[in-house]
Design a protein around this motif. Structure first.
Motif, mmCIF file in Angstrom:
data_model
loop_
_atom_site.group_PDB
_atom_site.id
_atom_site.type_symbol
_atom_site.label_atom_id
_atom_site.label_comp_id
_atom_site.label_asym_id
_atom_site.label_seq_id
_atom_site.Cartn_x
_atom_site.Cartn_y
_atom_site.Cartn_z
ATOM 1 N N HIS A 157 -40.972 1.149 -40.831
ATOM 2 C CA HIS A 157 -40.195 0.018 -40.293
ATOM 3 C C HIS A 157 -38.953 -0.195 -41.173
ATOM 4 N N LEU A 158 -37.928 -0.771 -40.565
ATOM 5 C CA LEU A 158 -36.637 -0.819 -41.247
ATOM 6 C C LEU A 158 -36.125 -2.247 -41.401
ATOM 7 N N GLU A 159 -35.502 -2.484 -42.547
ATOM 8 C CA GLU A 159 -34.914 -3.788 -42.782
ATOM 9 C C GLU A 159 -33.405 -3.611 -42.899
ATOM 10 N N ILE A 160 -32.674 -4.523 -42.290
ATOM 11 C CA ILE A 160 -31.213 -4.367 -42.253
ATOM 12 C C ILE A 160 -30.654 -4.120 -43.660
ATOM 13 N N ASP A 161 -29.752 -3.117 -43.745
ATOM 14 C CA ASP A 161 -29.152 -2.724 -45.022
ATOM 15 C C ASP A 161 -27.906 -1.914 -44.639
ATOM 16 N N GLU A 162 -26.879 -2.652 -44.216
ATOM 17 C CA GLU A 162 -25.721 -2.006 -43.588
ATOM 18 C C GLU A 162 -25.061 -0.969 -44.485
ATOM 19 N N LYS A 163 -24.958 -1.281 -45.780
ATOM 20 C CA LYS A 163 -24.237 -0.325 -46.634
ATOM 21 C C LYS A 163 -25.012 0.992 -46.774
ATOM 22 N N ASN A 164 -26.278 0.976 -46.435
ATOM 23 C CA ASN A 164 -27.067 2.207 -46.484
ATOM 24 C C ASN A 164 -27.428 2.746 -45.094
ATOM 25 N N GLY A 165 -26.678 2.317 -44.090
ATOM 26 C CA GLY A 165 -26.816 2.916 -42.758
ATOM 27 C C GLY A 165 -27.894 2.334 -41.872
ATOM 28 N N ILE A 166 -28.504 1.223 -42.297
ATOM 29 C CA ILE A 166 -29.522 0.568 -41.450
ATOM 30 C C ILE A 166 -28.883 -0.718 -40.901
ATOM 31 N N TYR A 167 -28.525 -0.674 -39.632
ATOM 32 C CA TYR A 167 -27.718 -1.758 -39.059
ATOM 33 C C TYR A 167 -28.546 -2.843 -38.399
ATOM 34 N N CYS A 168 -29.869 -2.695 -38.448
ATOM 35 C CA CYS A 168 -30.690 -3.632 -37.705
ATOM 36 C C CYS A 168 -32.123 -3.574 -38.235
ATOM 37 N N THR A 169 -32.770 -4.711 -38.317
ATOM 38 C CA THR A 169 -34.186 -4.734 -38.693
ATOM 39 C C THR A 169 -35.003 -4.380 -37.454
ATOM 40 N N THR A 170 -35.823 -3.345 -37.564
ATOM 41 C CA THR A 170 -36.603 -2.902 -36.402
ATOM 42 C C THR A 170 -38.016 -2.511 -36.832
ATOM 43 N N GLY A 171 -38.899 -2.459 -35.869
ATOM 44 C CA GLY A 171 -40.287 -2.118 -36.158
ATOM 45 C C GLY A 171 -41.176 -2.820 -35.149
ATOM 46 N N SER A 172 -40.763 -4.054 -34.808
ATOM 47 C CA SER A 172 -41.426 -4.736 -33.713
ATOM 48 C C SER A 172 -40.787 -4.162 -32.449
ATOM 49 N N LEU A 173 -41.556 -3.398 -31.704
ATOM 50 C CA LEU A 173 -40.978 -2.625 -30.601
ATOM 51 C C LEU A 173 -40.375 -3.534 -29.525
ATOM 52 N N GLY A 174 -39.325 -3.018 -28.894
ATOM 53 C CA GLY A 174 -38.702 -3.761 -27.805
ATOM 54 C C GLY A 174 -37.540 -4.633 -28.233
ATOM 55 N N HIS A 175 -37.143 -4.540 -29.508
ATOM 56 C CA HIS A 175 -36.057 -5.403 -29.991
ATOM 57 C C HIS A 175 -34.773 -4.655 -30.326
ATOM 58 N N GLY A 176 -34.879 -3.360 -30.630
ATOM 59 C CA GLY A 176 -33.679 -2.606 -31.020
ATOM 60 C C GLY A 176 -32.645 -2.545 -29.907
ATOM 61 N N LEU A 177 -33.115 -2.320 -28.699
ATOM 62 C CA LEU A 177 -32.145 -2.215 -27.584
ATOM 63 C C LEU A 177 -31.470 -3.553 -27.278
ATOM 64 N N PRO A 178 -32.227 -4.677 -27.211
ATOM 65 C CA PRO A 178 -31.529 -5.956 -27.005
ATOM 66 C C PRO A 178 -30.462 -6.218 -28.069
ATOM 67 N N ILE A 179 -30.775 -5.910 -29.324
ATOM 68 C CA ILE A 179 -29.803 -6.163 -30.394
ATOM 69 C C ILE A 179 -28.608 -5.214 -30.239
#
Ligand SMILES: Cc1ncc(C[n+]2csc(CCOP(=O)(O)OP(=O)(O)O)c2C)c(N)n1
Ligand SMILES: [Mg+2]
Length: 253
Positions: free
Chosen positions: A84-106
């Motif tokens: 699972h991923l936690e937002i960390d823009e400077k390291n290329g993670i633009y969104c907190t994801t892991g709970s399915l169904g949320h990446g696309l809405p964001i």
């Protein structure tokens, strides 16, 4: 036009990424192997050929975060290696994801914001077929379609397995392509989601004035024949025997 010159180089990168991912599974004792290995070729192509300066990639199916984090590390970034991923823009993670169904809405919101602000760049998001069984996916597509978000590219890892069951046994999705088309989305299908040629050429079919979806027909657990297409490999911990089988198949020491 996207093209690639050196298929051998891409094959070698995918091979190395599978090996590194498997090594991390052994070291951490955590393994979402199936869904990590089904998207390796696409990840390699994204970071080698497709993504440009102002583009952002979001991995919605973040249980398969290991190969993404390892690839970003190769690029000199320092994302935290965790399931699972936690937002960390400077390291290329633009969104907190892991709970399915949320990446696309964001991602849809980010693409809409870019459009309103007239900002350059695209939002690319990888979702799973399991997520195509969730309402938030279809709500997002309605919105993306209404706003003609041609700066949004949705990739679907269609490996036909969700968690511990086959999609067809739980909640069938067919015809997935027809469903997306009926939402007025430019829908592109990649028959072999492990073919570099097919994946790259799918990006040449992207259209303007509509959101774009690329459905990648993939194999869960691709790369280790003994583990392919078996739902058990969604998140199974590796036993000593599994490690031997995997290392042999991946040509690791
Ligand atoms: C909202 C939500 N429900 C349940 C889970 C637990 N979970 C993790 S992965 C997964 C399904 C995996 O199948 P799929 O989404 O198709 O991913 P892939 O096959 O690409 O690994 C589930 C149910 C979750 N992460 N989020
Ligand atoms: Mg799946």
């Amino acid at each position: 036009m996207y093209s690639f010159m050196n298929q051998k180089k891409l094959i070698s990168k995918a091979k190395k990424l599978r090996q590194k991912t498997f090594k991390s599974f052994i070291e951490t004792g955590e393994a979402h192997l199936g869904g990590s290995f089904s998207m390796i070729e696409t990840l390699v192509i994204l970071y080698d050929i497709i993504l440009k300066k102002n583009d952002k990639f979001i991995l919605s199916k973040a249980h398969a975060s290991f190969p993404l984090c390892l690839l970003l590390k190769e690029k000199g970034l320092r994302p935290k290696l965790s399931t699972h991923l936690e937002i960390d823009e400077k390291n290329g993670i633009y969104c907190t994801t892991g709970s399915l169904g949320h990446g696309l809405p964001i991602a849809t919101g980010m693409a809409l914001a870019k459009k309103i602000k007239k900002q350059k760049g695209k939002i690319l998001v990888m979702i799973s077929d399991g997520e195509c069984q969730e309402g938030t996916t279809w709500e997002s597509i309605l919105i993306a379609s209404k706003h003609k978000l041609d700066n949004l590219i949705i990739l679907v890892d269609y490996n036909k397995i969700q968690a511990l069951s086959k999609i067809n046994d739980v909640l069938p999705l067919e015809s997935l392509a027809d469903k997306f088309k009926s939402f007025n989305v430019n829908t592109i299908e990649v028959k072999n989601g492990h073919s570099f040629k097919e994946i790259v050429s799918s990006f040449n079919k992207i259209k303007k004035y509509k959101p774009n979806i690329i459905i990648l027909h993939t194999i869960k657990g691709k790369g280790i024949k003994e583990f392919e297409n078996d739902p058990i490999w969604h998140a199974r911990k590796l036993t000593p025997t599994d490690i031997l089988i995997g290392k042999k198949a991946l040509m690791m020491k």
